[in-house]
Design an enzyme around this catalytic site. Structure first.
Site: not given
Length: 513
Positions: A54, A80-81, A169, A171, A227, A369
């Site tokens: 963040g 991180c944060y 990070h 991710e 969708d 998705k």
């Protein structure tokens, strides 16, 4: 019981990627704001908790913090944060500013266990950094398990509890072995089970739909997109003939959209389908309106008005099926009240008419998705539906960057159809996440034959993405772009110029409005 991971979002641009990486490991995850209290978290019963990054500093006056007791509920990974929060509440030292890092860095693993299981001690590992503050001194009960030249405390763990922190990070794709680190947290620390599959989702969601709907009548609005089609197929699998699907011809759809919807749902799936022609009603509602949010609001409200009219003719329908997806829910929550800043009002979330009489069934609101596509394939939907590019609920109205009328819609429809036809002909359709044409609010000078023209400009957009949260423009071969441009200018009356959008998301969005 299905394993699940709670992700507390402290405002990072990468939070949705954390959820995706967890789900790619076949473990269910949800993103929630850090304002969730301890009792709510205990009741949710996560198998693990991830604290996102963040933009805040733990020393800031308005910094979102955590109760230290959170660290005893389940295994925790701070990113991180999130790592700085763990250090801050546990008695470590977080230094403000100083060594700012943004970009790739080399980390050295000093303990190849649990979080870094499968790594070699002393091995240099490329990671992605994006931070200002850093942990200067780990808390007393913590030990450093990875370091880097500019960041001595790159990762740490609690000596006796499953609590971990990483300054980088894992991710993002820029951390090549990040998925291994997240998987190690899931399966080594949290002991999660990889049971989150399309088949398992369908079974659990069918039970929930049956419980929610009971014996009530249910209607579903079909747009022809992925969708709404998957939502309709899933609800039909659950409650059968209690479902009636309604396709509203808004006049804002792509070329031959109505015919395709009728063919797929009546002939292929055997679902009861009512086709309602409401083109003039939508055009009247949009007359003279240029502001994108107002367009969305009017389309959403008109859509519900039409539904109420149709529902009155088929019996007392109590429920309306919506194809809301997880990114819709995340992006439509404000920064103060939840994870991410509001980017736009999504047609499936913020465009609904206040006080509408229908209760909502949203069977896909937990899915990204690509997960929706997998569910569609599991349900047996044809690939021409499942593999379609995303199409916005407000349709072509938000691809006309001015007020909307029938002539502009016809122009855009023809240009868009040529564009998609040429993409398919070049064998590029499946390489692209989304491709579409927009009608720009400008006219340009041109020459056609021996005459000077002053006509419309069409913009082309094509992006690659995995989830629509971030996207890069697609590098078309020049000859393909040339062919598309030539056909549009020569075959679509009133167009004399074609341009191609080379913006990525961020800073641009995928749609223009």
């Amino acid at each position: 019981m299905t394993s699940r991971i709670l992700i507390l979002d402290f405002g990072a641009q990468y939070t949705q990627l954390i959820a995706r990486r967890v789900r790619e490991a076949r473990v269910y995850s949800e993103i929630h704001p850090p304002t969730r209290d301890l009792q709510w978290i205990r009741d949710w019963a996560p198998d693990g908790i991830i604290l996102s990054g963040g933009p805040s500093s733990v020393h800031g006056a308005d910094a979102p913090l955590i109760d230290k007791a959170l660290l005893d509920i389940a295994p925790v990974l701070g990113i991180c944060y999130g790592m700085q929060l763990i250090a801050h509440v546990s008695g470590g030292e977080v230094k403000r500013g100083g060594r700012r890092e943004y970009g790739r860095a080399e980390m050295t693993v000093t303990e190849a266990d649990t979080l870094f299981s499968g790594f070699d001690e002393g091995e240099p590992v490329t990671v992605w950094m994006s931070h200002g503050d850093h942990v200067e001194q780990p808390p007393p009960e913590f030990t450093v398990i990875a370091t880097s030249r500019s960041n001595p405390v790159t990762a740490f763990r609690h000596r006796s509890k499953p609590i971990f922190g990483v300054q980088f990070h894992p991710e993002v794709a820029h951390t090549p072995r990040g998925t291994e680190i997240i998987s190690n947290f899931l399966f080594e620390a949290c002991k999660a089970e990889p049971t989150w599959t399309a088949g398992a989702f369908i079974e659990s969601e069918m039970a929930r739909i049956r419980e929610q709907a009971g014996s009530a009548r249910v209607i579903c609005g079909l747009s022809g997109g992925v969708d709404s089609s998957v939502a309709a197929a899933l609800v039909h699998r659950a409650i059968g003939d209690q479902l009636t699907c309604i396709y509203v011809n808004t006049g804002l759809m792509r070329l031959h959209e109505t015919e395709q919807v009728e063919r797929t749902f009546r002939q292929h799936l055997g679902i009861e389908l009512i086709v309602m022609d409401a083109e003039q009603r939508f055009l009247d509602a949009l007359a003279g309106i240029e502001e994108p949010e107002e367009k969305r609001r009017r389309i959403g409200h008109t859509f519900i008005d039409v539904f109420e009219d149709v529902a009155a003719s088929i019996g007392d329908a109590e429920f309306l099926v919506q194809g809301t997806l997880y990114p819709d829910v995340i992006e439509s929550v404000s920064a103060k009240g939840g994870p991410s800043a509001t980017i736009k009002t999504h047609h499936n979330v913020g465009g609904l008419k206040p006080g509408m009489k229908f209760k909502l069934i949203e069977p896909l609101r937990e899915l990204f998705k690509d997960e929706v596509r997998n569910v569609g394939r599991e349900l047996g939907l044809p690939e021409e539906i499942v593999g379609r590019h995303p199409f916005p609920g407000p349709g072509l109205a938000i691809r006309i960057l001015s007020d909307v009328d029938r002539a502009k819609l016809d122009t855009l429809r023809e240009a868009d159809a040529i564009y998609l036809e040429e993409i398919r002909s070049a064998g590029l359709y499946d390489e692209i996440w989304q491709a579409f044409a927009v009608l720009l609010p400008v006219r340009s000078v041109g020459v056609m034959g021996d005459e000077r023209t002053y006509d419309n400009v069409v913009g082309l957009r094509a992006v690659t993405s995995t989830d629509g949260m971030t996207a890069d423009w697609f590098p078309f071969p020049p000859e393909v772009l040339g062919r598309i441009s030539s056909r549009i200018i020569n075959e679509v009356p009133g167009v004399n110029r074609v341009v191609y959008d080379v913006s990525s998301k961020p800073p641009a969005t995928i749609e223009w409005e």
